[in-house]
Enzyme design. Structure first.
Site, PDB file in Angstrom:
ATOM      1  N   ASP A   1      -7.970  -6.696  13.508  1.00 16.18           N
ATOM      2  CA  ASP A   1      -7.537  -7.340  13.927  1.00 16.18           C
ATOM      3  C   ASP A   1      -8.519  -8.025  15.254  1.00 16.18           C
ATOM      4  O   ASP A   1      -9.306  -9.410  15.613  1.00 16.18           O
ATOM      5  CB  ASP A   1      -6.390  -7.415  14.314  1.00 16.18           C
ATOM      6  CG  ASP A   1      -5.724  -6.668  15.608  1.00 16.18           C
ATOM      7  OD1 ASP A   1      -6.739  -5.697  15.305  1.00 16.18           O
ATOM      8  OD2 ASP A   1      -4.245  -6.984  15.842  1.00 16.18           O
TER       9      ASP A   1
ATOM     10  N   ASP B   1       0.710  -0.989   0.059  1.00 18.97           N
ATOM     11  CA  ASP B   1      -0.137  -0.166   0.074  1.00 18.97           C
ATOM     12  C   ASP B   1       0.659   1.387  -0.387  1.00 18.97           C
ATOM     13  O   ASP B   1       0.457   2.069   0.551  1.00 18.97           O
ATOM     14  CB  ASP B   1      -0.426  -0.215   1.367  1.00 18.97           C
ATOM     15  CG  ASP B   1      -2.517  -0.493   0.726  1.00 18.97           C
ATOM     16  OD1 ASP B   1      -3.131  -0.721  -0.787  1.00 18.97           O
ATOM     17  OD2 ASP B   1      -3.342  -0.281   1.920  1.00 18.97           O
TER      18      ASP B   1
ATOM     19  N   ASP C   1       3.357  -9.543   9.322  1.00 17.29           N
ATOM     20  CA  ASP C   1       3.165  -7.890   8.804  1.00 17.29           C
ATOM     21  C   ASP C   1       4.917  -7.059   8.744  1.00 17.29           C
ATOM     22  O   ASP C   1       5.100  -8.358   8.977  1.00 17.29           O
ATOM     23  CB  ASP C   1       2.915  -6.859  10.711  1.00 17.29           C
ATOM     24  CG  ASP C   1       1.565  -7.010  11.018  1.00 17.29           C
ATOM     25  OD1 ASP C   1       1.093  -7.277   9.726  1.00 17.29           O
ATOM     26  OD2 ASP C   1       1.398  -6.488  11.700  1.00 17.29           O
TER      27      ASP C   1
ATOM     28  N   ASP D   1       7.521  -6.436   9.239  1.00 16.25           N
ATOM     29  CA  ASP D   1       8.348  -6.905  10.219  1.00 16.25           C
ATOM     30  C   ASP D   1       9.227  -7.888  11.112  1.00 16.25           C
ATOM     31  O   ASP D   1       9.814  -8.112  11.594  1.00 16.25           O
ATOM     32  CB  ASP D   1       9.003  -5.449  11.569  1.00 16.25           C
ATOM     33  CG  ASP D   1       7.372  -5.462  12.352  1.00 16.25           C
ATOM     34  OD1 ASP D   1       6.539  -5.314  11.565  1.00 16.25           O
ATOM     35  OD2 ASP D   1       8.016  -5.511  13.524  1.00 16.25           O
TER      36      ASP D   1
END
Length: 701
Positions: free
Chosen positions: A402, A249, A308, A310
Site C-alpha cells: 500500500d 487466498d 480488508d 474485517d
C-alpha cells in the site's frame, strides 16, 4: 492520639492522654484517661531542675518508659510492613513462576506441547541476565577504582547527546503536525466535493455514478468474511455499475467452501459479486490484488475500492467518496478514516486507539490538506484505476504494497485526498502476539521500500521540496529515526548512565518532553487521557519490536519478508447491534437470543440474522440469511470447540531481558538518589516485565 506538649508554665494541653499497656509487641492495648495530670507530660529543663530529687527521678523514669513504648510501637509497625512486603513479593514470584511454567517463549512453535529445550534455554537466559546485572554493578565499582570511566563515559555521553538531538527534531515535527491540525480545525478546512451532475447512463437518471470495482482480499479469515461481504453487498450504488470481487487466498478448504457459499448466497439475492481463488499463491496481498486487476473485465471500470476482510463500510461509503474524483483528473486516491468496533475491549486496544487516532486525525489529515500526499492505508480507500496503471500497478517487492503504490503514484504527480469525516469500521488486534507481528510488518516494510525506491525518488521530476519531504520526513524521521532513538535512548543509554554516572541525561529528556509528546498524541482521543502514563510506557516497550523490524527491513534480514495475517475475532459494531433491535417482531426474539449468544462467542458478527419487515426479508448492513436450525447447531459446535481450547501466555525473552536491565538500573539510581530517573526506570522496567510475561491483551489460543 498522643498528647501535644507545650511549655508547662502556660498550663495548656492539647490532645487526650492515653496509657499504653503492652505485654509483647503482638499484644498491646491503649486506654484513654479522663483528664491529664502533671506526671503525664514531659517537663522543660527549668521546671525539672526546680523539683525535688525524688520527684525528678520519678519523671525521668516515666519519660523513659513512654519512649520505650513509642519505639516498640514503631518497631511493631515496621515489622508488619516488612511482613506485608515480603508476602507480596513471594506472591508475585509464585505468579511469575507459574506464568513461566505455563507459557511459551516467542520462539516456540504453535504445537500443543511445550518444548523442554526451549524452556531450559529460557531459564538459562533469565539466570544470565540476573548475573549480568550483578556484573554491571561490580563493573561500575571496578571502573571507579581503576579509572576506566574516563574511557567509557565520553563515547556514551556523545551517543546520548546525538539521540537527544534526534529526539528534539522528532518532537518539533510532532509539534508542527499538531499545530497544523489545530489550524485545520480552527479554519474548518476540508476537501469539498463538486455537486453531482445529471448522468443519463447511471441507470436511475441522476447523480454521478461511474463504474466502480470493489475488492475484498482475504486469507483464512473465517471469523470475519460474512460481515465484510455482507457490508459491501449493501453499498448504495447502481448494481449495473458495481462489481464486487472476493479475492480468497485461503489455503484451508473449509474456509474456501464457506466463503464461496456466502458469495453464492448473495448472488441469489441479486448482488453483482464473484469469487476468485488463486491456484498459485505468490506475493501475499499484493500478488492477490495484482492477479485480480489482470482480469479482462477490469478495463470497463474507472475506480477500484479495497476493503480488508474485517472492514465494514457504511452503505453510503461510495456516495461520500467517489464524488471527489468528479472534474478532478489529478486526484488518484480518496482515503477514508478507520474506526474501531473493539477499541474499549482491553488495555492493549485502548493504547492502539490512541496511536491510530493521532495517525488519522493529525498525520493523515494534515499531510492530505497541505501536501496532497500520505501513505495509503491498504484498505478503505478508492483508487483511480488509471493512477494505479501509470504508477506500475501492485508490486510484491515489499510487505507494504500500500505504501509502495502510494509513493510511486506521488512520484508520477497524482494527488491524494483524506476524508476525516468518512469512517469505515474495522477491528484492532486484541492479543499482544497479533499486535506485535502486525507492528513488525508495518515497520520492516517501509525500510525495505526506502532501499528500493530511493533512486527513483532522486531521479523523479517532482520538486526538491517534495523529494525532501519524502526522504527526510516521510522515511528517515518518521520511519527510521523514531524507533531508533526511542529504543536506544530510553532502553539502553538511560540505564547505562546509572552504572556510568559521569554520563548523564537531563531530567527534561526523561520526563518533561516525553510527557508533553504523549499529551499531544492523546489529544485526538480525549477519552483516553487516563491512559497517558501507560501509553508512554507501552510505546517505549514497543520500541524493541519496532527497532528490530526497522533493522531487519533496512539490512534485509531473515524476518524482513515475514507476512502473518493479523488474527481477527469477528466483532460487530454497536451501531449494527442497535439496528437489529429496531422494528423486530415478537416471533424473532428466539432468533435474536441465538444471535446474541453467537456474538458472545467471539466468532461471528452481524451477518447471522435477517429481519422480517412486513413478511419480507430486510437485510441490515452485513447481514446474510442462514437457517436458524443450522445456526443453533453451529453455536453448539462452537461451544464444544471453545470448551476444548486452552489459552496460554507467551514469554518474550527480549522484553524480559530489558526488564531485568531497567529494574537493576532503577535500584542503582535509587542508591544515587536520582529521583525522576528512578521512577522512570522502575515503571518502565515493570512495563517491560508485564509485556514480557504477556500480561497485556488477550491470551493466545
Amino acid at each position: 492520639m498522643a498528647p501535644s506538649f507545650t511549655w508547662w508554665g502556660k498550663e495548656t494541653h492539647r490532645g487526650t492522654p492515653v496509657v499504653v499497656k503492652m505485654e509483647n509487641p503482638n499484644n498491646w492495648s491503649m486506654v484513654e484517661l479522663e483528664g491529664p495530670s502533671e506526671d503525664d507530660f514531659l517537663l522543660p529543663n527549668d521546671d525539672v531542675s526546680s523539683m525535688s530529687p525524688y520527684k525528678r527521678e520519678k519523671v525521668r523514669n516515666k519519660n523513659a518508659k513512654q519512649l520505650t513504648w513509642v519505639l516498640l510501637l514503631k518497631a511493631h509497625k515496621a515489622a508488619g510492613c516488612l511482613t506485608s512486603i515480603a508476602s507480596a513479593l513471594f506472591s508475585l514470584a509464585s505468579v511469575v513462576r507459574r506464568r513461566v511454567a505455563a507459557g511459551r517463549t516467542d520462539s516456540t512453535d504453535n504445537s500443543s506441547t511445550e518444548n523442554p529445550a526451549v524452556k531450559n534455554r529460557f531459564y538459562t537466559c533469565i539466570k544470565i541476565f540476573l548475573w549480568l546485572s550483578v556484573i554491571l554493578l561490580g563493573f561500575e565499582i571496578a571502573a571507579y577504582f581503576k579509572g576506566w570511566v574516563e574511557y567509557l563515559a565520553p563515547p556514551l555521553q556523545f551517543l546520548a547527546n546525538g539521540c537527544i538531538v534526534l529526539f528534539l527534531i522528532q518532537s518539533v515535527d510532532r509539534l508542527v503536525l499538531c499545530l497544523g491540525c489545530f489550524w485545520v480545525k480552527m479554519k474548518k478546512i476540508k476537501p469539498i466535493a463538486k455537486e453531482g451532475a445529471m448522468d443519463l447512463e447511471s441507470g436511475d437518471g441522476s447523480g454521478y455514478y461511474p463504474m466502480v470495482l470493489v475488492q475484498i482480499p482475504m486469507c483464512n479469515e473465517k471469523e470475519v468474511y460474512q460481515q465484510s461481504i455482507g457490508a459491501v453487498c449493501c453499498l448504495e450504488w447502481p448494481k449495473s455499475r458495481l462489481l464486487i470481487q472476493v479475492l480468497d487466498d485461503s489455503d484451508d478448504p473449509i474456509t474456501q467452501t464457506l466463503i464461496n457459499e456466502e458469495v453464492r448466497k448473495w448472488q441469489k439475492e441479486g448482488a453483482n459479486i464473484i469469487y476468485r481463488h488463486r491456484v498459485i499463491r505468490e506475493g501475499y496481498k499484493a500478488g492477490n490484488l495484482k492477479s485480480a486487476m489482470n482480469c479482462s473485465y477490469v478495463k470497463d471500470y474507472e475506480f477500484v475500492t479495497i476493503f480488508d476482510a474485517d472492514f465494514q463500510p457504511m452503505p453510503d461509503f461510495l456516495k461520500r467518496t467517489v464524488p471527489y474524483f468528479k472534474d478532478n483528473e489529478d486526484i488518484g486516491l480518496v482515503q477514508a478514516r478507520w474506526s474501531f468496533v473493539n477499541k474499549d475491549e482491553n488495555l492493549l486496544t485502548r493504547l492502539q486507539h490512541v496511536n491510530l487516532a493521532f495517525h488519522f486525525e493529525v498525520e493523515q489529515q494534515v499531510n492530505g490538506i497541505f501536501l496532497n500526499f500520505f501513505g495509503f492505508n491498504g484498505t478503505a480507500g478508492v483508487w483511480r484505476i488509471k493512477a494505479l496503471e501509470e504508477s506500475g500497478g501492485w508490486l510484491e517487492r515489499t510487505t507494504v504494497e500500500d505504501m509502495d503504490i502510494a509513493v510511486r503514484a506521488h512520484l508520477h504527480g497524482w494527488k491524494f485526498i483524506f476524508l476525516n469525516d468518512v469512517e469505515c469500521q474495522c477491528e484492532l488486534p486484541e492479543s499482544y502476539e497479533a499486535y506485535r507481528k502486525q507492528q513488525h510488518r508495518w515497520h520492516s516494510g517501509p525500510m525495505q521500500l526506502f532501499r528500493v525506491c530511493l533512486p527513483a525518488i532522486i531521479k523523479s521530476k517532482i520538486s526538491i521540496w517534495k523529494k525532501g519531504n519524502l526522504i527526510f520526513l516521510f522515511f528517515l524521521l518518521r520511519k527510521l529515526i523514531l524507533p531508533f532513538y526511542s529504543f536506544t535512548l530510553f532502553c539502553i543509554i538511560l540505564p547505562m548512565t546509572m552504572f556510568i554516572p559521569e554520563a548523564t541525561l537531563p531530567s527534561w529528556v526523561v520526563s518533561y518532553v516525553p510527557a508533553t509528546m504523549s499529551f499531544l498524541n492523546i489529544l485526538p482521543s480525549p477519552k483516553s487521557f487516563p491512559f497517558i502514563v501507560p501509553y508512554l510506557l507501552f510505546e517505549n516497550t514497543m520500541s524493541v519490536t519496532k527497532f528490530n523490524a526497522m533493522v531487519s527491513g533496512l539490512f534485509q534480514l531473515g524476518s524482513a519478508y515475514e507476512w502473518v495475517v493479523t488474527k481477527k475475532s469477528g466483532r460487530s459494531s454497536e451501531g449494527d447491534l442497535a439496528s437489529l433491535a429496531v422494528e423486530k417482531p415478537k416471533h424473532q426474539r428466539v432468533a435474536s437470543e441465538e444471535w446474541t449468544a453467537t456474538k458472545k462467542s467471539g466468532r461471528s458478527s452481524e451477518g447471522d440474522l435477517t429481519l422480517l419487515v412486513d413478511g419480507k426479508p430486510k437485510h441490515q448492513r452485513g447481514v446474510s440469511v442462514p437457517d436458524l436450525e443450522e445456526l443453533r447447531e453451529e453455536i453448539k459446535e462452537k461451544e464444544k470447540k471453545a470448551s476444548k481450547k486452552k489459552k496460554h501466555n507467551r514469554i518474550y525473552t527480549k522484553e524480559l531481558a530489558l526488564a531485568f536491565l531497567l529494574l537493576t538500573a532503577s535500584l542503582r539510581s535509587l542508591l544515587s538518589a536520582q529521583g525522576i530517573h528512578f521512577y522512570f526506570l522502575l515503571f518502565q522496567g515493570i512495563s517491560f516485565l508485564l509485556v514480557g510475561l504477556d500480561l497485556i491483551g488477550e491470551q493466545v489460543d
